[in-house]
Enzyme design. Structure first.
Site, PDB file in Angstrom:
ATOM      1  CB  THR A   1      -0.960   0.020   1.215  1.00 57.25           C
ATOM      2  OG1 THR A   1      -1.756   1.196   1.166  1.00 57.25           O
ATOM      3  CG2 THR A   1      -0.190  -0.020   2.522  1.00 57.25           C
ATOM      4  NE  ARG A   2       0.116   5.837  -4.690  1.00 60.85           N
ATOM      5  CZ  ARG A   2      -1.016   5.806  -5.378  1.00 60.85           C
ATOM      6  NH1 ARG A   2      -1.523   4.631  -5.758  1.00 60.85           N
ATOM      7  NH2 ARG A   2      -1.644   6.916  -5.686  1.00 60.85           N
TER       8      ARG A   2
ATOM      9  CG  HIS B   1      -9.513   4.238   5.120  1.00 66.10           C
ATOM     10  ND1 HIS B   1      -9.279   5.139   6.131  1.00 66.10           N
ATOM     11  CD2 HIS B   1      -9.028   4.819   3.979  1.00 66.10           C
ATOM     12  CE1 HIS B   1      -8.708   6.224   5.639  1.00 66.10           C
ATOM     13  NE2 HIS B   1      -8.530   6.054   4.352  1.00 66.10           N
TER      14      HIS B   1
ATOM     15  NE  ARG C   1     -12.015  -0.948  -9.452  1.00 67.33           N
ATOM     16  CZ  ARG C   1     -11.728   0.289  -9.834  1.00 67.33           C
ATOM     17  NH1 ARG C   1     -10.770   0.961  -9.195  1.00 67.33           N
ATOM     18  NH2 ARG C   1     -12.370   0.855 -10.837  1.00 67.33           N
TER      19      ARG C   1
ATOM     20  CG  HIS D   1      -7.500  -0.485   2.474  1.00 64.14           C
ATOM     21  ND1 HIS D   1      -7.946   0.751   2.862  1.00 64.14           N
ATOM     22  CD2 HIS D   1      -7.341  -0.432   1.125  1.00 64.14           C
ATOM     23  CE1 HIS D   1      -8.040   1.530   1.799  1.00 64.14           C
ATOM     24  NE2 HIS D   1      -7.691   0.843   0.738  1.00 64.14           N
TER      25      HIS D   1
END
Length: 552
Positions: free
Chosen positions: A179-180, A184, A273, A187
């Site tokens: 992740t970058r 929340h 996605r 996720h």
């Protein structure tokens, strides 16, 4: 440090290359094994093979070119076998490169092969065209020191460190999540389901190197991750930071991310996605199909040597009070979601953020780093032809703002900047860009500390104006103002006679006469100074600042 490297380090005439931020990130992962099987920057044969086949010349699978770019003058000064000191921006010696070979950069070819486009709306293409120097070099790397990190040291683990942790905890299955962005509830739910599906423990492995311009700073993100990691069952998840410089390369980048996580000891890798997607192109269309990365990763699963765990987008059901993937969502209900843009608007306007969307600790972190607009610093950037009225409006705006607010107001006028901050710069395109970049740096630092900056410059080119928008937008508000005044009117207003001198050839590279002016593509405000007085223009700006929420 071996004896040969020690001798080289002490060589007084050792050629030196100062590494960029991206090169520092790449070097760190080359040296600690994160980029295995690579041990140095690619040579031309490997580079060509990676572009054409996503493999090194020896057949090993590798999808992303890892290159050391240098200026033409530096490249031409080198001879084979020459040692080169690689230093970080503070001068710390990180490695010595025994130079072997180099070649010219072919930007369009590389952009098409890696990113599938030459559209500069793609941040990878933009970086290739504007931040990559003209030649690539390579050679044997001799490690001297690891890059220094003073922040979050308790969360920085090398591949060897993580493998040792996994072994100590008897973890034989580890699923990694890339992740970058802040995480929340959607996720967290996605990663929890991935753990259930694979029977694996979780490596939460966020990127803290370079990401996409405009992303939330990694200090804020890491504080958010520290909140999220506490929501997992104790002993089931580890948080570790990855010093990776992302290229935002979509499908190819997903393959690269998977290989990096395999090198860190993981057995599974989540591809969601629009993995590493850079957003939309110049026509407003997505650069990549949202599930293209999943398809490519699954196709090359055997090449990667790590299990790919594909996931659909997650959305919340108010009726069921739980998250579903979009393919399994109840048909009689509209999925609930909040986009990144909508979230920022909620933060900037102080509106409540629903509990179903995120965790209280995460929201608290985001509110601290994203204050309401009325509490932010901001920059008003006026651009237009010489004598269009920028300085008059800027001075008047500064006085109105000092009357209205107790925030410090700084005026950066083009003529004053040229006298002091940019003294010595000429009016070539390169010098003009450097001038605007310097102004942007000053504006960013004042804005960061909740001040108000008013810039009044010709700033004729779109590219440096976009750079300033990105710089300032990372820390506060940015309002670009196009002072739209015709060339005829500007010439009539010219008190210094500069247009007359330019037309006579006495002044070279004069915007509007011998140099072009690129009209801003998306300014927040357009001032028609031909049909309104300076007072009316200033009032229009004040109203705009109120409407945008920067003034109460």
């Amino acid at each position: 440090m071996n004896a040969v490297v020690t001798r080289l380090v002490n060589e007084p005439q050792l050629a030196t290359h100062t590494l960029s931020q991206r090169q520092c990130c790449d070097l760190e992962l080359l040296m600690n094994g994160g980029f295995a099987p690579l041990t140095t920057f690619l040579n031309q044969a490997d580079y060509e093979s990676v572009l054409n086949h996503m493999r090194l010349a020896n057949g090993a699978f590798w999808p992303m070119p890892i290159m050391l770019d240098v200026s033409e003058s530096f490249y031409l000064s080198l001879t084979p076998g020459q040692p080169i000191a690689l230093r970080d921006p503070e001068g710390l010696l990180l490695a010595v490169l025994d130079y072997e070979s180099g070649f010219a950069v072919d930007r369009d070819r590389e952009a098409l092969a890696v990113f599938g486009t030459v559209d500069e709306k793609h941040p990878g293409v933009f970086a290739l065209n504007h931040h990559t120097k003209d030649f690539y070099i390579t050679g044997r790397l001799n490690m001297v020191a690891s890059p220094m990190h003073y922040d979050f040291t308790h969360l920085r683990f090398t591949p060897a460190d993580l493998k040792a942790k996994f072994a100590a905890n008897a973890w034989d299955k580890i699923v990694a999540f890339q992740t970058r962005n802040p995480m929340h509830r959607a996720h967290q739910e996605l990663t929890r389901l991935a753990m259930e599906k694979t029977g694996a423990n979780l490596l939460l492995h966020p990127v803290v190197g370079m990401t996409k311009p405009g992303d939330i700073d990694y200090y804020t993100r890491v504080r958010c991750y520290e909140q999220v990691i506490t929501t997992y069952e104790p002993g089931k998840a580890i948080l570790s930071l990855l010093p990776l410089a992302m290229r935002m390369g979509g499908p190819r980048e997903a393959l690269w991310h998977a290989l990096i996580r395999k090198n860190h000891g993981c057995t599974h890798f989540i591809v969601g996605r629009d993995h590493a997607g850079p957003g939309n192109n110049s026509q407003g269309q997505a650069f990549y199909d949202p599930y293209a990365a999943q398809q490519l990763a699954l196709k090359h699963e055997a090449d990667l040597g790590i299990n790919i765990v594909p996931f659909q987008e997650m959305a919340y059901s108010h009726n069921e009070k739980k998250y579903f993937s979009v393919t399994e969502f109840p048909k009689d209900e509209t999925p609930a979601s909040i986009s990144g843009t909508a979230l920022r608007e909620l933060l900037y306007t102080g509106q409540p953020i629903p509990e179903w969307f995120s965790f209280p600790g995460v929201i608290d972190c985001l509110r601290k780093s994203h204050p309401m607009r009325k509490d932010q610093g901001f920059t008003v950037f006026l651009t237009g032809l010489p004598s269009s009225g920028k300085s008059t409006i800027a001075n008047g705006l500064a006085l109105k703002l000092r009357e209205r607010t107790d925030k410090p107001v700084t005026l950066l006028d083009g003529d004053v900047i040229r006298t002091h901050l940019s003294k010595g710069l000429g009016f070539s395109r390169e010098d003009r860009e450097e001038n605007i970049t310097r102004v942007g740096f000053v504006a960013k630092e004042i804005t960061r500390h909740r001040g108000i900056v008013i810039c009044a410059l010709v700033a004729p080119f779109e590219h440096p104006r976009c750079l300033v928008r990105e710089m300032v937008g990372e820390v506060g508000g940015y309002i670009e103002v196009f002072v739209s005044t015709s060339l005829k009117t500007c010439e009539a207003r010219d008190r210094k006679g500069l247009y007359q001198k330019a037309r006579a050839g006495d002044i070279k590279q004069f915007t509007g006469v011998s140099d072009p002016y690129e009209i801003p593509s998306h300014p927040e405000v357009i001032l028609d100074t031909e049909n309104q007085t300076p007072i009316a223009a200033i009032n229009q700006l004040m109203t705009a600042l109120e409407t945008l929420g920067y003034l109460t």
